[in-house]
Design a protein around this motif. Structure first.
Motif, PDB file in Angstrom:
ATOM      1  N   ALA A  40       0.844  -1.087  -0.059  1.00 29.17           N
ATOM      2  CA  ALA A  40      -0.057  -0.104   0.013  1.00 29.17           C
ATOM      3  C   ALA A  40       0.915   1.267  -0.192  1.00 29.17           C
ATOM      4  CB  ALA A  40      -0.937  -0.143   1.383  1.00 29.17           C
ATOM      5  N   VAL A  41       1.823   1.049   0.681  1.00 28.97           N
ATOM      6  CA  VAL A  41       2.520   2.332   0.911  1.00 28.97           C
ATOM      7  C   VAL A  41       3.520   2.648  -0.694  1.00 28.97           C
ATOM      8  CG1 VAL A  41       4.961   3.494   1.804  1.00 28.97           C
ATOM      9  CG2 VAL A  41       3.220   2.218   3.138  1.00 28.97           C
ATOM     10  N   GLU A  42       3.921   1.656  -1.298  1.00 22.78           N
ATOM     11  CA  GLU A  42       4.323   2.080  -2.521  1.00 22.78           C
ATOM     12  C   GLU A  42       3.375   2.453  -3.563  1.00 22.78           C
ATOM     13  OE1 GLU A  42       5.686  -1.224  -6.464  1.00 22.78           O
ATOM     14  OE2 GLU A  42       5.224  -2.095  -4.074  1.00 22.78           O
ATOM     15  N   ALA A  43       2.053   1.936  -3.233  1.00 21.77           N
ATOM     16  CA  ALA A  43       1.077   2.166  -4.076  1.00 21.77           C
ATOM     17  C   ALA A  43       0.683   3.835  -4.025  1.00 21.77           C
ATOM     18  CB  ALA A  43      -0.272   1.469  -3.798  1.00 21.77           C
ATOM     19  N   LEU A  44       0.486   4.276  -2.834  1.00 23.99           N
ATOM     20  CA  LEU A  44       0.461   5.580  -2.318  1.00 23.99           C
ATOM     21  C   LEU A  44       1.331   6.579  -3.219  1.00 23.99           C
ATOM     22  CD1 LEU A  44      -1.151   7.812  -0.693  1.00 23.99           C
ATOM     23  CD2 LEU A  44       0.369   7.525   1.154  1.00 23.99           C
ATOM     24  N   HIS A  45       2.629   6.254  -3.286  1.00 26.91           N
ATOM     25  CA  HIS A  45       3.605   6.931  -4.102  1.00 26.91           C
ATOM     26  C   HIS A  45       3.238   6.892  -5.484  1.00 26.91           C
ATOM     27  CE1 HIS A  45       6.014   8.058  -0.476  1.00 26.91           C
ATOM     28  NE2 HIS A  45       6.431   6.871  -0.155  1.00 26.91           N
ATOM     29  N   LEU A  46       2.897   5.915  -5.880  1.00 24.55           N
ATOM     30  CA  LEU A  46       2.643   5.433  -7.350  1.00 24.55           C
ATOM     31  C   LEU A  46       1.307   6.415  -7.733  1.00 24.55           C
ATOM     32  CD1 LEU A  46       3.480   3.926  -9.801  1.00 24.55           C
ATOM     33  CD2 LEU A  46       2.112   2.220  -9.115  1.00 24.55           C
ATOM     34  N   ILE A  47       0.395   6.459  -6.932  1.00 26.88           N
ATOM     35  CA  ILE A  47      -0.798   7.204  -7.062  1.00 26.88           C
ATOM     36  C   ILE A  47      -0.574   8.669  -7.258  1.00 26.88           C
ATOM     37  CG2 ILE A  47      -3.125   7.765  -6.082  1.00 26.88           C
ATOM     38  CD1 ILE A  47      -3.177   4.779  -5.410  1.00 26.88           C
ATOM     39  N   GLU A  48       0.006   9.074  -6.416  1.00 27.86           N
ATOM     40  CA  GLU A  48       0.349  10.587  -6.283  1.00 27.86           C
ATOM     41  C   GLU A  48       1.472  10.946  -7.664  1.00 27.86           C
ATOM     42  OE1 GLU A  48       2.504  10.952  -2.421  1.00 27.86           O
ATOM     43  OE2 GLU A  48       0.236  11.323  -1.385  1.00 27.86           O
ATOM     44  N   GLN A  49       2.072  10.173  -7.865  1.00 28.09           N
ATOM     45  CA  GLN A  49       2.953  10.451  -9.038  1.00 28.09           C
ATOM     46  C   GLN A  49       2.211  10.319 -10.372  1.00 28.09           C
ATOM     47  OE1 GLN A  49       6.249   7.628  -8.851  1.00 28.09           O
ATOM     48  NE2 GLN A  49       7.094   8.654  -7.253  1.00 28.09           N
ATOM     49  N   GLN A  50       1.410   9.207 -10.772  1.00 24.02           N
ATOM     50  CA  GLN A  50       0.741   8.898 -12.077  1.00 24.02           C
ATOM     51  C   GLN A  50      -0.733   9.684 -12.029  1.00 24.02           C
ATOM     52  OE1 GLN A  50       2.231   7.492 -14.347  1.00 24.02           O
ATOM     53  NE2 GLN A  50       4.236   7.201 -13.350  1.00 24.02           N
ATOM     54  N   LEU A  51      -1.609   9.807 -10.896  1.00 19.18           N
ATOM     55  CA  LEU A  51      -2.680  10.318 -11.086  1.00 19.18           C
ATOM     56  C   LEU A  51      -3.497   9.397 -11.961  1.00 19.18           C
ATOM     57  CD1 LEU A  51      -2.357  14.018 -10.667  1.00 19.18           C
ATOM     58  CD2 LEU A  51      -3.113  12.532  -8.723  1.00 19.18           C
ATOM     59  N   PRO A  52      -3.864   8.027 -11.779  1.00 21.03           N
ATOM     60  CA  PRO A  52      -4.874   7.175 -12.564  1.00 21.03           C
ATOM     61  C   PRO A  52      -6.188   7.681 -12.335  1.00 21.03           C
ATOM     62  CG  PRO A  52      -3.984   5.963 -10.457  1.00 21.03           C
ATOM     63  CD  PRO A  52      -3.363   7.404 -10.516  1.00 21.03           C
ATOM     64  N   ASP A  53      -6.993   7.249 -13.047  1.00 20.80           N
ATOM     65  CA  ASP A  53      -8.443   7.221 -13.056  1.00 20.80           C
ATOM     66  C   ASP A  53      -8.985   6.269 -12.272  1.00 20.80           C
ATOM     67  OD1 ASP A  53      -8.680   9.337 -15.277  1.00 20.80           O
ATOM     68  OD2 ASP A  53      -8.025   7.757 -16.752  1.00 20.80           O
ATOM     69  N   ILE A  54      -8.644   5.275 -12.191  1.00 21.73           N
ATOM     70  CA  ILE A  54      -8.971   3.967 -11.209  1.00 21.73           C
ATOM     71  C   ILE A  54      -7.848   3.455 -10.672  1.00 21.73           C
ATOM     72  CG2 ILE A  54     -10.595   2.025 -11.206  1.00 21.73           C
ATOM     73  CD1 ILE A  54     -11.172   2.364 -14.031  1.00 21.73           C
ATOM     74  N   VAL A  55      -8.129   3.146  -9.475  1.00 21.27           N
ATOM     75  CA  VAL A  55      -7.253   2.181  -8.449  1.00 21.27           C
ATOM     76  C   VAL A  55      -7.872   0.897  -8.261  1.00 21.27           C
ATOM     77  CG1 VAL A  55      -5.805   1.706  -6.598  1.00 21.27           C
ATOM     78  CG2 VAL A  55      -6.051   4.136  -7.612  1.00 21.27           C
ATOM     79  N   PHE A  56      -7.524  -0.121  -8.793  1.00 21.39           N
ATOM     80  CA  PHE A  56      -7.964  -1.651  -8.367  1.00 21.39           C
ATOM     81  C   PHE A  56      -7.316  -1.951  -7.265  1.00 21.39           C
ATOM     82  CE2 PHE A  56      -9.097  -1.542 -12.984  1.00 21.39           C
ATOM     83  CZ  PHE A  56     -10.491  -1.770 -13.000  1.00 21.39           C
ATOM     84  N   LEU A  57      -8.064  -1.996  -6.085  1.00 22.58           N
ATOM     85  CA  LEU A  57      -7.272  -1.994  -4.722  1.00 22.58           C
ATOM     86  C   LEU A  57      -7.861  -3.371  -3.900  1.00 22.58           C
ATOM     87  CD1 LEU A  57      -5.578  -0.781  -2.860  1.00 22.58           C
ATOM     88  CD2 LEU A  57      -7.493   0.853  -2.033  1.00 22.58           C
ATOM     89  N   ASP A  58      -6.736  -4.255  -3.443  1.00 27.62           N
ATOM     90  CA  ASP A  58      -6.884  -5.192  -2.669  1.00 27.62           C
ATOM     91  C   ASP A  58      -7.193  -4.735  -1.186  1.00 27.62           C
ATOM     92  OD1 ASP A  58      -7.330  -7.922  -1.761  1.00 27.62           O
ATOM     93  OD2 ASP A  58      -4.972  -8.157  -1.525  1.00 27.62           O
ATOM     94  N   ILE A  59      -7.948  -5.430  -0.288  1.00 22.20           N
ATOM     95  CA  ILE A  59      -8.214  -4.720   1.099  1.00 22.20           C
ATOM     96  C   ILE A  59      -7.074  -5.564   1.938  1.00 22.20           C
ATOM     97  CG2 ILE A  59      -9.859  -5.065   3.058  1.00 22.20           C
ATOM     98  CD1 ILE A  59     -11.965  -4.558   1.194  1.00 22.20           C
ATOM     99  N   GLN A  60      -6.837  -6.823   1.898  1.00 25.54           N
ATOM    100  CA  GLN A  60      -5.688  -7.297   2.842  1.00 25.54           C
ATOM    101  C   GLN A  60      -4.521  -7.415   2.427  1.00 25.54           C
ATOM    102  OE1 GLN A  60      -7.149  -7.559   5.817  1.00 25.54           O
ATOM    103  NE2 GLN A  60      -7.913  -9.730   6.025  1.00 25.54           N
ATOM    104  N   MET A  61      -3.847  -6.323   2.867  1.00 20.96           N
ATOM    105  CA  MET A  61      -2.318  -6.118   2.434  1.00 20.96           C
ATOM    106  C   MET A  61      -1.547  -5.898   3.740  1.00 20.96           C
ATOM    107  SD  MET A  61      -2.522  -4.210  -1.217  1.00 20.96           S
ATOM    108  CE  MET A  61      -3.157  -2.810  -0.408  1.00 20.96           C
ATOM    109  N   PRO A  62      -0.382  -5.943   3.676  1.00 21.30           N
ATOM    110  CA  PRO A  62       0.736  -5.517   4.659  1.00 21.30           C
ATOM    111  C   PRO A  62       0.742  -4.067   4.656  1.00 21.30           C
ATOM    112  CG  PRO A  62       1.916  -6.364   2.846  1.00 21.30           C
ATOM    113  CD  PRO A  62       0.390  -6.809   2.576  1.00 21.30           C
ATOM    114  N   ASP A  63       1.193  -3.732   6.074  1.00 22.53           N
ATOM    115  CA  ASP A  63       1.563  -2.009   6.090  1.00 22.53           C
ATOM    116  C   ASP A  63       0.073  -1.593   6.630  1.00 22.53           C
ATOM    117  OD1 ASP A  63       4.270  -2.656   5.928  1.00 22.53           O
ATOM    118  OD2 ASP A  63       4.518  -2.141   4.015  1.00 22.53           O
ATOM    119  N   LEU A  64      -0.280  -1.068   5.379  1.00 22.81           N
ATOM    120  CA  LEU A  64      -1.834  -0.462   5.257  1.00 22.81           C
ATOM    121  C   LEU A  64      -2.741  -1.348   4.528  1.00 22.81           C
ATOM    122  CD1 LEU A  64      -0.928   3.222   4.308  1.00 22.81           C
ATOM    123  CD2 LEU A  64      -1.483   2.435   6.450  1.00 22.81           C
ATOM    124  N   THR A  65      -3.960  -1.429   5.204  1.00 18.32           N
ATOM    125  CA  THR A  65      -5.042  -2.228   4.484  1.00 18.32           C
ATOM    126  C   THR A  65      -5.688  -1.191   3.161  1.00 18.32           C
ATOM    127  OG1 THR A  65      -6.996  -1.318   5.819  1.00 18.32           O
ATOM    128  CG2 THR A  65      -5.738  -3.292   6.622  1.00 18.32           C
TER     129      THR A  65
END
Length: 240
Positions: A40-65
């Motif tokens: 999730a932490v990696e995804a947060l940086h990626l989202i802020e950099q790329q600003l996609p229209d959609i995020v397909f997001l799993d719920i059960q993940m390490p660090d942050l859900t």
């Protein structure tokens, strides 16, 4: 007239789940995966950099859900949850998720989620002042900066073949990477009618019809059950 693709990022701590959604993305025209992440932490940086229209997001993940990550990006991008746990659905929709897909994600449900995002995006765009105003338009063909002018009056019918559209005129066939829906939305609706999920025709070019066929350019095109009622209503407007 080429549609800007919808961009997405896939976030899941299971690589096979990511690969499945990537495969689905590759099969849908107008949808592009611009990144993946397993944390999730990696995804947060990626989202802020790329600003996609959609995020397909799993719920059960390490660090942050996925739910915690969704709260952090709320209002910035559209979220579609993908999870094996139906009990999180209420919390997911409380985060304003567009959809909630249960694993293993079925392709038809994936398509439905993408279409929901597309409709939300379309409804938020300012409406065009008018549709195509000229007697022609340009479409992209093969190669960089290669465009083809198409005269609207020359179009007999338009055919969808997988990720491509073929425009049939009286003299040639013009192929472009696009969707039939795009042409349906932009060409003058009083001059064109959809007759099948894969075909739309110019009303003024129709030669004859029967219950299951429409003839254009001496070719029989299928008339789908879903479109029959609207089609014959349109035809009857021109009865003498």
């Amino acid at each position: 007239m080429m549609q800007k693709p919808i961009t997405c990022i896939i976030v899941d701590d299971e690589p096979p789940a990511i690969r499945l959604l990537q495969k689905y993305v590759e099969q849908l025209p107008g949808l592009e995966c611009i990144g993946t992440a397993t944390r999730a932490v990696e995804a947060l940086h990626l989202i802020e950099q790329q600003l996609p229209d959609i995020v397909f997001l799993d719920i059960q993940m390490p660090d942050l859900t996925g739910l915690q990550l969704s709260a952090l990006i709320k209002g910035k991008v559209k979220v579609v949850f993908t999870t094996a746990y139906p009990q999180f659905a209420v919390e997911g929709f409380e985060q304003d998720a567009v959809d909630y897909l249960l694993k293993p994600v079925a392709f038809n449900r994936f398509i439905g989620a993408v279409e929901k995002v597309r409709k939300i995006s379309d409804s938020s765009k300012p409406k065009p002042v008018a549709e195509v105003q000229e007697d022609y338009f340009f479409i992209k063909t093969d190669g960089k900066n290669r465009y083809k002018r198409v005269l609207i009056n020359a179009i007999y019918y338009i055919e969808s073949i997988k990720n491509y559209v073929v425009i049939h005129t009286g003299e040639e066939q013009v192929i472009t990477y696009n969707t039939l829906k795009h042409f349906e939305e932009h060409l003058p609706e009083d001059r064109f009618v959809k007759i099948h999920k894969s075909y739309m025709v110019a009303l003024g070019k129709i030669e004859k019809t029967d219950t299951n066929e429409v003839w254009v350019l001496n070719k029989s095109l299928p008339l789908g059950d879903t479109y029959k009622s609207d089609f014959f209503k349109r035809v009857q407007q021109f009865l003498l």
